[in-house]
Write a protein that holds these residues in place. Structure first.
Motif, PDB file in Angstrom:
ATOM      1  N   SER A  33       0.836  -1.203   0.000  1.00  0.00           N
ATOM      2  CA  SER A  33       0.000   0.000   0.000  1.00  0.00           C
ATOM      3  C   SER A  33       0.866   1.247   0.000  1.00  0.00           C
ATOM      4  O   SER A  33       2.029   1.219   0.409  1.00  0.00           O
ATOM      5  N   SER A  35       0.409   5.821   0.386  1.00  0.00           N
ATOM      6  CA  SER A  35      -0.448   6.988   0.613  1.00  0.00           C
ATOM      7  C   SER A  35       0.203   8.226   0.031  1.00  0.00           C
ATOM      8  O   SER A  35       1.410   8.444   0.205  1.00  0.00           O
ATOM      9  N   THR A  74      -4.986   6.931  -0.446  1.00  0.00           N
ATOM     10  CA  THR A  74      -4.357   5.679  -0.063  1.00  0.00           C
ATOM     11  C   THR A  74      -4.757   4.596  -1.053  1.00  0.00           C
ATOM     12  O   THR A  74      -5.947   4.363  -1.276  1.00  0.00           O
TER      13      THR A  74
END
Length: 211
Positions: A33, A35, A74
């Motif tokens: 992930s 952001s 995100t």
């Protein structure tokens, strides 16, 4: 009398638009992930460009939230199709710095800063194997030429210079090699003095303040 000129590559305009990335790296494995934070008073949208098409991060199937300090995008999980250029854009036409990320389905990535590092600072590049949590020996390459071997899988440049800019990648024996990423180095703050009237010039990007 003295003329003092202060120039700083990292200084920021108070009304400018800036994009930050967490974690600060330019390569990711699929399913990780990332952001993006847009630092702008009117909450600019985070945009990205892939295959010459520009889209809003919020138009993807990924999670997008807006914070009190700007827009936060995100993306989780990441896919190879999320590779490309990201920046902030506002209705008034302001545009931030560009951050490039590469998302790979391969087994090796090079963790290097996605934003410029300042001359004189130390920077560490890490070679990561998707299937191992421990440090593994790796070879590092700059602009296609072997630069250094490391038994720990990391390369630290102390007092980085403009000449250290370039395309870096790494290889791990038996696992493969990472994509290439550009390491950008910016000039530090510096002062110049000259005899004459006393003047202070603070240079903030395209904004100059005189005292």
């Amino acid at each position: 009398m003295t003329l003092l000129i202060l120039l700083c590559a990292h200084a920021q305009k108070v009304d400018a638009v800036f994009l930050h990335i967490v974690p600060n790296k330019s390569q990711f494995f699929e399913y990780e992930s990332v952001s993006f934070y847009c630092e702008e008073p009117s909450h600019g949208d985070v945009l990205y460009k892939m295959k010459e098409e520009v889209e809003q991060c919020s138009k993807t199937s990924k999670k997008t939230t807006v914070t009190t300090t700007g827009s936060k995008c995100t993306i989780h999980p990441l896919y190879a199709s999320d590779s490309g250029e990201y920046w902030c854009g506002t209705a008034g036409g302001k545009r931030s710095n560009i951050i490039n990320i590469t998302v790979t389905a391969g087994s090796v990535i090079l963790e290097s800063p996605a934003v410029p590092v300042m001359e004189g600072e130390a920077v560490t590049l890490r070679c990561r194997n998707k299937t191992s949590l421990s440090n593994i020996a790796a070879d590092f390459y700059k602009n296609g030429v072997h630069n250094r071997s490391s038994s720990s899988g990391s390369l630290t440049i102390q007092g980085v210079l403009k000449s250290d800019e370039g395309l870096y990648k790494c290889k791990i024996a038996g696992a493969g090699e990472s994509p290439e990423s550009w390491l950008s180095v910016s000039a530090p703050c510096f002062t110049v003095t000259r005899r004459g009237a006393t003047v202070l010039l603070l240079h903030l990007g395209s904004l100059s303040l005189f005292y």
